[in-house]
Design an enzyme around this catalytic site. Structure first.
Site, short mmCIF file in Angstrom:
data_model
loop_
_atom_site.label_atom_id
_atom_site.label_comp_id
_atom_site.label_asym_id
_atom_site.label_seq_id
_atom_site.Cartn_x
_atom_site.Cartn_y
_atom_site.Cartn_z
N CYS B 86 102.85 80.81 -11.18
CA CYS B 86 102.87 82.02 -12.01
C CYS B 86 101.44 82.43 -12.37
CB CYS B 86 103.76 81.79 -13.22
SG CYS B 86 104.33 83.33 -13.98
N HIS B 194 108.59 79.20 -10.74
CA HIS B 194 108.27 78.04 -11.58
C HIS B 194 109.01 76.77 -11.17
CE1 HIS B 194 105.97 80.00 -14.83
NE2 HIS B 194 106.75 81.03 -14.66
N GLU B 196 108.15 73.84 -11.86
CA GLU B 196 108.03 72.89 -12.98
C GLU B 196 109.11 73.13 -14.04
OE1 GLU B 196 106.45 75.63 -12.76
OE2 GLU B 196 105.77 76.37 -14.71
#
Lengths: 82, 220
Positions: B86, B194, B196
């Site tokens: 991002c 994302h 994560e």
């Protein structure tokens, strides 16, 4: 002295904000508008009065930070402080 | 594997990245403040998502010129694996580690939703563990995710297998549906989605885990 820097998207790079502005103007009845491109202006207060040296520095600043030359063009002028 | 997460003012996925790295590598990552001038000895660096410096000037532009990034640029050039998610992707393009630029979403809306991605290069050091999967679903949350590169750059990306992820149902106008790319050497990854945030089934999915595992496997 000051530097007045104009930064805008390169021709051919899609500018959705500009397009929306143009559409809004058309909705308002401004039927002369064919298109709009949105950019930004940065004014820098500069010390000294060596316009030639300032020009070289401002160009360097544009290349290294102020503009992203992948997508943006810039132009600037050095003017005497008001 | 020793890892580090870079923290800028207004990073907001740094903790998510740290939790993902700790869970998958078994070691707590170092949290490195952007004013540091030297990166500690690590094997992998994550540039996290967020709104570094309030997205002032351009997303990622100021962070890309911070002291720590100068050392990261140097070390990435020497082969250190670096991933930016991002805002981290925006920082990596602004720092010149990845080609192209990320512009305002075509629809002028912040998009925030689970997003399906096609893995377009499964041999990269960031995707090699996705052996049995062609698609993954991970969250996206961005305003400036519209990837742009000129034709010559795109040809280079295709030729060198640098397009790692593509969107299925393009959410932001990205050219060629590009969601994530690597540098030519293959050790720097940038992606708007994302991974994560997709490491715990309670948070909606675990498709991000294998990305971190891929990096871990590449170290062995």
């Amino acid at each position: 002295m000051k530097a007045i820097i104009h930064i805008g998207l390169k021709p051919g790079v899609l500018d959705p904000q500009g397009r929306t502005i143009a559409r809004s103007l058309a909705h308002m009845g401004f039927d002369q508008v064919l298109g709009a491109r949105q950019g930004k202006i940065i004014e820098l207060a500069l010390k000294g009065n060596d316009a030639v040296a300032a020009e070289a520095q401002v160009k360097d600043m544009c290349e290294k930070l102020l503009a992203n030359t992948v997508i943006e063009n810039y132009r600037f002028e050095i003017v005497a402080q008001d | 594997m020793r890892s580090a997460v870079i923290v800028f003012p207004a990073s907001n996925c740094d903790r998510d990245a740290a939790i993902a790295l700790a869970k998958i590598t078994g070691r707590e990552p170092l949290m490195v403040w952007h004013e540091e001038t030297t990166l500690p000895q690590v094997d992998f660096v994550v540039i996290p998502g967020g709104f570094s410096y309030g997205d002032y000037l351009r997303s990622g532009a100021i962070a890309a010129r911070s002291p720590i990034m100068q050392d990261i640029v140097r070390k990435a050039g020497a082969g250190l694996p670096v991933a930016g998610f991002c805002n981290g992707f925006q920082v990596l393009t602004e720092a010149g580690l990845l080609p192209g630029a990320l512009m305002r979403n075509k629809g002028l809306r912040f998009v925030c939703r689970p997003q399906t991605l096609k893995i377009t290069n499964k041999t990269s050091m960031f995707t090699k563990a996705y052996k049995d999967q062609d698609e993954i679903t991970v969250p996206i949350a961005h305003f400036d995710g519209n990837y742009y590169a000129d034709d010559e750059t795109l040809r280079g990306l295709r030729k060198s297998g640098q397009i790692i992820f593509k969107y299925v149902d393009n959410p932001n106008g990205s050219i060629n549906d590009i969601a994530g790319i690597s540098n030519k050497a293959g050790n720097v990854l940038g992606m708007m989605p994302h991974p994560e945030r997709a490491i715990d089934a309670l948070h909606g999915g675990t498709d991000g885990i294998l990305l971190f595992k891929s990096v871990l496997e590449s170290m062995r």
